[in-house]
Design an enzyme around this catalytic site. Structure first.
Site, PDB file in Angstrom:
ATOM      1  N   ASP A 130       0.863  -1.163   0.000  1.00  0.00           N
ATOM      2  CA  ASP A 130       0.000   0.000   0.000  1.00  0.00           C
ATOM      3  C   ASP A 130       0.910   1.228   0.000  1.00  0.00           C
ATOM      4  OD1 ASP A 130      -2.371   1.565   0.284  1.00  0.00           O
ATOM      5  OD2 ASP A 130      -1.974   1.712   2.439  1.00  0.00           O
ATOM      6  N   ASP A 132      -0.189   5.085   0.866  1.00  0.00           N
ATOM      7  CA  ASP A 132      -0.444   6.031   1.951  1.00  0.00           C
ATOM      8  C   ASP A 132      -0.475   5.276   3.275  1.00  0.00           C
ATOM      9  OD1 ASP A 132      -0.988   8.347   3.278  1.00  0.00           O
ATOM     10  OD2 ASP A 132      -2.972   8.666   2.437  1.00  0.00           O
ATOM     11  N   ASN A 164      -5.624   2.361  -2.634  1.00  0.00           N
ATOM     12  CA  ASN A 164      -7.042   2.675  -2.759  1.00  0.00           C
ATOM     13  C   ASN A 164      -7.279   4.134  -3.114  1.00  0.00           C
ATOM     14  OD1 ASN A 164      -8.470   0.315  -2.576  1.00  0.00           O
ATOM     15  ND2 ASN A 164      -9.218   0.629  -0.500  1.00  0.00           N
ATOM     16  N   LYS A 320      -9.710  -2.223  -2.757  1.00  0.00           N
ATOM     17  CA  LYS A 320      -9.474  -3.085  -1.600  1.00  0.00           C
ATOM     18  C   LYS A 320     -10.604  -2.908  -0.590  1.00  0.00           C
ATOM     19  CE  LYS A 320      -5.497  -1.051  -0.944  1.00  0.00           C
ATOM     20  NZ  LYS A 320      -4.184  -0.631  -0.404  1.00  0.00           N
ATOM     21  N   ASP A 345      -1.535  -0.484   6.088  1.00  0.00           N
ATOM     22  CA  ASP A 345      -1.736   0.146   7.400  1.00  0.00           C
ATOM     23  C   ASP A 345      -3.184   0.094   7.858  1.00  0.00           C
ATOM     24  OD1 ASP A 345      -2.454   2.069   5.321  1.00  0.00           O
ATOM     25  OD2 ASP A 345      -2.627   3.538   6.942  1.00  0.00           O
TER      26      ASP A 345
END
Length: 396
Positions: A130, A132, A164, A320, A345
């Protein structure tokens, strides 16, 4: 017991263990009822609102629904449901790992490689990252993330970046990663919720109205979808909206920092005019993201919730934790699920995304979710590993 550096062995204690289905929110919001709910375990306030049965009705002669206070309260309630709370945890149903027999949610721990020495990253051929909360937080890079990615590339580890975020195109995200690393990253190694949404729309239609930023519209055009961009009135007028409305094959909602009542009303009108022939696509379910100042700010999931309430339609959300993008990546690179580590995260999107595709998962604590939330999580939201940052995963 489990620590931040150990495998969550308890979830694999029995290969036949079945994790109970989550049941956090009702599928139907109570009608005409005042609702008071503490939306998140660490939220200091409560969310209070009246939830009407349906949106307010426009005046005759246009028998179409327009957004009422319930639509806006849905967006506020969604935005308030932060971290591991409320709407983003209510996804339930067929959240099963691919390849598990007899409907089991988890494979035996013996089916996967376990980090016994060296860095966790050493046990996997491919790391799916991922962005961010893993590589950066807001405009600032997370300490050690650039060095970690450079080390992985030097070691020949296959890397893929799945985000995302829909505001930027794949090329924009690749350029940002490349700038962080000081080395180019190909757009083909990046998947965004916008690119997945564009592929989904292009399979069914060639026209769309988009609530979103320039990157989402760019992905639509790259997929061959014509984006309708009407000039909406400054002040809401349902008759004027009806006069300029042109049928489209899809309404797509992503992150939009210029979101307005007119956009919401126009999108709701298009969905009502088009009926089931007009697709309703949401890019990602994230209701909020943590800013660089530490505050949670609204994401696409909040806007999707508002349009769902205003149009009385349910969106198909493609980002996601829907596993299709990860399954496509594994097929493209000829990888088995046990050779892949998904790193993110967020429990409800990143970790569930990897689990539903059958891969191992690692939560980093540099973004939204906390260690306490991870240790309480169940089913596909419970990570296999916890690390502080990406740098720790690669042994820096």
């Amino acid at each position: 017991t489990t620590s931040g550096s150990s495998v969550f062995a308890s979830q694999h204690a029995s290969p036949s263990m079945v994790v109970p289905t989550l049941a956090i929110l009702p599928d139907v919001v109570p009608t005409s009822t005042s609702v008071t709910r503490r939306c998140f375990s660490s939220c200091p306030s409560t969310c209070i609102g009246s939830w009407p049965t349906a949106p307010l009705r426009a005046a005759a002669p246009l028998p179409r629904s327009v957004p009422g206070s319930g639509s806006l309260r849905s967006a506020v309630a969604a935005a308030a449901a932060l971290g591991a709370g409320a709407l983003c945890l209510a996804r339930r149903g067929a959240d099963r790992r691919s390849g598990c027999s007899q409907g089991r949610l988890h494979a035996s721990a013996a089916s996967f490689p376990v980090a016994r020495r060296g860095a966790l990253a050493d046990d996997f051929r491919c790391l799916v990252l991922d962005c961010d909360g893993v590589l950066w937080r807001g405009p600032e890079p997370i300490r050690g993330s650039a060095e970690a990615v450079r080390k992985l590339k030097a070691a020949g580890t296959r890397l893929a970046f799945v985000t995302n975020a829909s505001a930027k195109s794949r090329a924009d995200v690749a350029a940002r990663i490349g700038g962080l690393l000081g080395a180019p990253i190909g757009a083909e190694d990046v998947v965004t919720s916008g690119s997945v949404a564009a592929e989904e729309v292009a399979r069914h239609t060639s026209t769309a109205y988009v609530i979103g930023e320039a990157g989402l519209r760019e992905e639509m055009r790259l997929a061959g979808v014509t984006v309708q961009e009407p000039e909406l009135p400054d002040r809401f007028d349902v008759a004027e909206l009806k006069a300029i409305a042109k049928p489209v094959g899809a309404v797509v909602v992503g992150h939009d920092e210029q979101f307005s009542y007119s956009k919401l009303a126009y999108a709701a009108l298009l969905l009502q005019l088009g009926g089931e022939d007009c697709m309703f696509i949401g890019t990602n379910p994230d209701v909020a993201n943590r800013s660089e100042l530490g505050f949670m700010v609204p994401e696409a999931g909040s806007l999707i919730a508002a349009l769902e309430a205003a149009s009385c339609r349910k969106a198909t959300v493609v980002g996601k934790p829907e596993p299709r993008a990860l399954e496509q990546l594994m097929q493209r690179y000829a990888l088995r699920p046990g050779e892949v580590l998904m790193i993110g995260d967020r429990l409800d999107t990143d970790i569930s995304f990897g689990a539903r595709a059958g891969t191992r998962t690692c939560l980093v604590l540099s973004g939204v979710a906390t260690r306490e939330e991870a240790e309480r999580a169940e089913g596909t939201m419970r990570p296999d590993f916890i690390r502080e940052t990406l740098a720790e995963i690669v042994g820096l």
